[in-house]
Design a protein around this motif. Sequence first.
Motif, mmCIF file in Angstrom:
data_model
loop_
_atom_site.group_PDB
_atom_site.id
_atom_site.type_symbol
_atom_site.label_atom_id
_atom_site.label_comp_id
_atom_site.label_asym_id
_atom_site.label_seq_id
_atom_site.Cartn_x
_atom_site.Cartn_y
_atom_site.Cartn_z
ATOM 1 N N LYS A 1 0.853 -1.186 0.000
ATOM 2 C CA LYS A 1 0.000 0.000 0.000
ATOM 3 C C LYS A 1 0.889 1.238 0.000
ATOM 4 C CE LYS A 1 -3.784 2.136 2.617
ATOM 5 N NZ LYS A 1 -4.704 2.209 1.491
ATOM 6 N N LEU A 2 0.626 2.157 -0.912
ATOM 7 C CA LEU A 2 1.466 3.345 -1.053
ATOM 8 C C LEU A 2 1.115 4.385 0.008
ATOM 9 C CD1 LEU A 2 1.546 3.784 -4.939
ATOM 10 C CD2 LEU A 2 3.236 2.696 -3.467
ATOM 11 N N ILE A 3 2.144 5.015 0.564
ATOM 12 C CA ILE A 3 1.980 6.091 1.546
ATOM 13 C C ILE A 3 2.935 7.207 1.142
ATOM 14 C CG2 ILE A 3 1.875 6.668 3.998
ATOM 15 C CD1 ILE A 3 2.096 3.669 4.616
ATOM 16 N N SER A 4 2.402 8.368 0.801
ATOM 17 C CA SER A 4 3.246 9.479 0.380
ATOM 18 C C SER A 4 4.085 9.974 1.550
ATOM 19 C CB SER A 4 2.393 10.626 -0.164
ATOM 20 O OG SER A 4 1.665 11.234 0.894
ATOM 21 N N LEU A 5 5.135 10.724 1.247
ATOM 22 C CA LEU A 5 6.012 11.249 2.288
ATOM 23 C C LEU A 5 5.248 12.163 3.242
ATOM 24 C CD1 LEU A 5 8.772 11.659 3.578
ATOM 25 C CD2 LEU A 5 9.252 13.425 1.861
ATOM 26 N N SER A 6 4.375 13.003 2.703
ATOM 27 C CA SER A 6 3.594 13.903 3.563
ATOM 28 C C SER A 6 2.699 13.113 4.507
ATOM 29 C CB SER A 6 2.743 14.851 2.710
ATOM 30 O OG SER A 6 3.558 15.731 1.983
ATOM 31 N N ASP A 7 2.077 12.053 3.991
ATOM 32 C CA ASP A 7 1.224 11.218 4.847
ATOM 33 C C ASP A 7 2.049 10.456 5.885
ATOM 34 O OD1 ASP A 7 -1.078 12.045 3.665
ATOM 35 O OD2 ASP A 7 -1.343 10.299 2.383
ATOM 36 N N GLN A 8 3.268 10.056 5.511
ATOM 37 C CA GLN A 8 4.131 9.383 6.477
ATOM 38 C C GLN A 8 4.457 10.306 7.645
ATOM 39 O OE1 GLN A 8 7.615 7.655 4.677
ATOM 40 N NE2 GLN A 8 6.438 6.593 3.104
ATOM 41 N N ILE A 9 4.821 11.541 7.341
ATOM 42 C CA ILE A 9 5.150 12.498 8.404
ATOM 43 C C ILE A 9 3.928 12.749 9.279
ATOM 44 C CG2 ILE A 9 5.800 14.905 8.852
ATOM 45 C CD1 ILE A 9 7.612 14.725 6.384
ATOM 46 N N LYS A 10 2.766 12.823 8.655
ATOM 47 C CA LYS A 10 1.526 13.050 9.411
ATOM 48 C C LYS A 10 1.252 11.867 10.352
ATOM 49 C CE LYS A 10 -1.882 14.678 7.065
ATOM 50 N NZ LYS A 10 -3.028 14.772 6.122
ATOM 51 N N LYS A 11 1.435 10.641 9.841
ATOM 52 C CA LYS A 11 1.171 9.457 10.672
ATOM 53 C C LYS A 11 2.176 9.352 11.819
ATOM 54 C CE LYS A 11 -1.021 6.721 6.999
ATOM 55 N NZ LYS A 11 -2.349 6.643 7.630
ATOM 56 N N VAL A 12 3.429 9.675 11.556
ATOM 57 C CA VAL A 12 4.431 9.654 12.627
ATOM 58 C C VAL A 12 4.078 10.690 13.691
ATOM 59 C CG1 VAL A 12 6.857 10.112 13.181
ATOM 60 C CG2 VAL A 12 6.284 8.737 11.180
ATOM 61 N N SER A 13 3.628 11.860 13.266
ATOM 62 C CA SER A 13 3.288 12.924 14.215
ATOM 63 C C SER A 13 2.106 12.548 15.108
ATOM 64 C CB SER A 13 2.956 14.214 13.448
ATOM 65 O OG SER A 13 4.048 14.655 12.679
ATOM 66 N N LEU A 14 1.244 11.668 14.623
ATOM 67 C CA LEU A 14 0.047 11.299 15.384
ATOM 68 C C LEU A 14 0.354 10.550 16.680
ATOM 69 C CD1 LEU A 14 -2.435 10.217 12.554
ATOM 70 C CD2 LEU A 14 -2.607 12.221 14.025
ATOM 71 N N VAL A 15 1.599 10.087 16.849
ATOM 72 C CA VAL A 15 1.911 9.387 18.104
ATOM 73 C C VAL A 15 1.800 10.338 19.299
ATOM 74 C CG1 VAL A 15 3.417 7.752 16.926
ATOM 75 C CG2 VAL A 15 4.412 9.769 17.996
ATOM 76 N N ASP A 16 1.818 11.650 19.046
ATOM 77 C CA ASP A 16 1.602 12.617 20.138
ATOM 78 C C ASP A 16 0.271 12.382 20.837
ATOM 79 O OD1 ASP A 16 4.016 13.808 19.706
ATOM 80 O OD2 ASP A 16 3.238 15.527 18.616
ATOM 81 N N ASN A 17 -0.692 11.805 20.090
ATOM 82 C CA ASN A 17 -2.015 11.560 20.672
ATOM 83 C C ASN A 17 -2.008 10.422 21.695
ATOM 84 O OD1 ASN A 17 -2.983 13.531 18.939
ATOM 85 N ND2 ASN A 17 -3.595 12.060 17.366
ATOM 86 N N LEU A 18 -0.961 9.599 21.671
ATOM 87 C CA LEU A 18 -0.939 8.424 22.542
ATOM 88 C C LEU A 18 -0.447 8.740 23.950
ATOM 89 C CD1 LEU A 18 0.577 5.811 20.040
ATOM 90 C CD2 LEU A 18 -1.821 6.022 20.722
ATOM 91 N N ILE A 19 0.434 9.745 24.056
ATOM 92 C CA ILE A 19 1.083 10.023 25.342
ATOM 93 C C ILE A 19 1.063 11.525 25.615
ATOM 94 C CG2 ILE A 19 3.216 9.784 26.691
ATOM 95 C CD1 ILE A 19 4.036 7.568 24.688
ATOM 96 N N PRO A 20 0.483 11.970 26.724
ATOM 97 C CA PRO A 20 0.550 13.394 27.081
ATOM 98 C C PRO A 20 2.012 13.849 27.182
ATOM 99 C CG PRO A 20 -1.010 12.234 28.490
ATOM 100 C CD PRO A 20 -0.290 11.182 27.698
ATOM 101 N N ASN A 21 2.264 15.039 26.706
ATOM 102 C CA ASN A 21 3.597 15.665 26.740
ATOM 103 C C ASN A 21 4.577 15.103 25.711
ATOM 104 O OD1 ASN A 21 2.999 17.371 29.078
ATOM 105 N ND2 ASN A 21 3.119 15.488 30.297
ATOM 106 N N TYR A 22 4.164 14.119 24.938
ATOM 107 C CA TYR A 22 5.032 13.623 23.870
ATOM 108 C C TYR A 22 5.001 14.664 22.759
ATOM 109 C CZ TYR A 22 7.500 9.720 21.593
ATOM 110 O OH TYR A 22 8.452 8.896 21.024
ATOM 111 N N SER A 23 6.140 15.273 22.441
ATOM 112 C CA SER A 23 6.162 16.454 21.566
ATOM 113 C C SER A 23 6.890 16.168 20.261
ATOM 114 C CB SER A 23 6.830 17.625 22.298
ATOM 115 O OG SER A 23 8.107 17.244 22.794
ATOM 116 N N LEU A 24 6.519 15.089 19.587
ATOM 117 C CA LEU A 24 7.228 14.685 18.379
ATOM 118 C C LEU A 24 6.971 15.657 17.221
ATOM 119 C CD1 LEU A 24 9.107 12.348 17.540
ATOM 120 C CD2 LEU A 24 7.128 11.277 16.475
#
Length: 688
Positions: free
Chosen positions: A414-437
């Motif tokens: 499944k193709l994932i563009s670079l912009s979407d990859q960065i967006k998905k990586v950034s979403l880990v902030d939602n998992l942990i309070p104060n995680y500032s990725l």
Amino acid sequence: MVYKKVDLKQENNPRLLNFVNNFMDTTDRYLFSDKVKNKVAVIIGLGTLGTSMLYYLIQMGVTNFVLIDGDKVEHKNLSHQHYYTEKDIGKYKVEALKNRLLDNHSLNIKTESNYLSDKKQLDNLVANKDKKNTYVFCAFDNLGSQLLQIVREINDIYPTYIAGYNRKLVFATIVSNSFLEDYEEEVKDYDVIKDNSGMGFLGDLTALLMLRLWLQKMLPKLDYGWDYLEYSLFDNESSIFSHYLTNKKLNINDKTFFFKFVLDSHLNNLYSQYLLSGNEDNIEEIKAISENFNLDIEEINTTVDEFRSKRDSLHIAYSGKDMNIKHFYNEIMPNIIMSSKLAQNLDNCLKKVESETVSLVNKKKVRDKYVKQLSNLKRQLPCLASLVREINNTFFPDEEIDFLKYKPQISTPKLISLSDQIKKVSLVDNLIPNYSLTQHIEFMNEHNFLKVSKQYKTSFTSFDERYNVSTSFIKQDNNLWGLLTLGHEIGHNYFNSFIENATAKVNMSTLTAETFAFINEALVMHQLMNDPQNNDYSFDLLFYLYRLISVPFSMDLYQKKVFAENETELSWNEIINKRLETITTLFPNKKILNLKYSHHNISMNDDFLFNEAELFLYPRAYLLGLFISSSFINDSNLYITFIEYINNAVKLDISLILEKVFNVSEDEAIENGVMLFRKFLQGLNHNV
């Protein structure tokens, strides 16, 4: 400039041919121009940006155009938009352009003097034979909801680019569904533009960005995997890496200072460039510097050089061509299902270096080091082996496995563009309070500490002790592997940014550093698994985990049997028997067909033959990262305690961190990681 033995007077655009041949591995001078002359460029909107795009596409040799705009030329257009003159005022822009261009160029131009109202309007202007060669460039002022829907429909058929500018920056992007979805929310907040401040130079800058994205399709060497570019003309930001030592003839009165703060940084940069490009010139320069300054760098083994030279000069017949063995093995073989005849030919070819391979195995003096490593893993290895068998059974459910036929990597991921990859990586902030990725990614980008390209040979993060900063280099792939690699390397960079003691960073063990990176990568996996829309990634993720844990564990178990369990030299048959023992251990009750064709592949494995490994590094680091990331999700206070610990530490050792922060031993953390992984595997297996 590229000089060729041709009659330049007979060429319409010799500068283009000279320019593009700087980026092409071919003796065919006209390959690019022949490719481009069949392309059709549709430009929607012929204002500041549109006329600039037209201007640059003509320079690149494009001759077929569809021009769409309902505007007429006004006096205010003359200073900022290409081609228009006072004689054109009051005329439709597209007709004025067509007349002007045909006076000076041999072009095919179709025009539409009405505003774009639906996709059919565009379809009627593009001949059926040209549809596969058509590219659409959106250069209009207003992207309202109606036009947004038209762009969405166009993008389903034609590769589409869109660009624009504001008071801060200019940008260009390849249109994607995610871009359109984001823009759909933004456009609700904007009024229709009645006039704008689009200076001509902004149109030129924006057009150049859009042209650069388009060139990725035309010139493979320029394809870095980018789908979005932006540039700020007015921000004065630059990387502190902008200047490196280049002059080795310096007046040195303090060698310790020079070596630590000047030369080490330069050598680190040279080695990074070698890792990225594979350019042996970088290694030669490192050797020369080492000799000049009498540095204690490990000598190059002449036996290894001789072996590589002989092996890499081998050739194999494939698809009617005589192909270099290294290129075939690394680039062709992973993407094809080999016939038994081709597999036999490969095995026979590599058999020519069988005796040298045996000699290298017996000369690799690592037994004492490996035995010492293994003494600390007595409790972990049975647990890891059991997990690997479970992964293998999940990934290979059949009782028989055909070495030649089973190539899951051939399936299209499944193709994932670079912009979407960065967006998905950034979403880990939602998992942990104060995680500032997200904030850290922005910092990396602003200061040029995040470098991404499809042309890189590998991905890694480099720490510069002099500047006390880390730079992450990402070999970009538009798939799940690329996404998790991005998460991994940004994880290195993110946690390094919290460590104040530079010496602690430099002396950190590989296991500790990789565990830090896998914490972030595991969080990205958590995010993917928790999103119901991401079920499509399940097989790709299973394959990734197989390659991440099972494959390196298998190789390290093989190394254990060959190098740590023997005090005498081995024959070829004994080396192969050790391999068969490894396979039997990890694939019990499985029948492996055609395995005989793969025995000589060991001759292509440089890591096995030459390098000293930290055994079972990646499986252990991943499981530790999985344990720590899950602990953060369950108790966010542990994340704060962890950051405070690494921030103040003068020595960083993962066993000590686990004990002080999580109150567990390394063995216990591994066992917990295995349990978590089994749950993870069950979820993947269910989705697959």
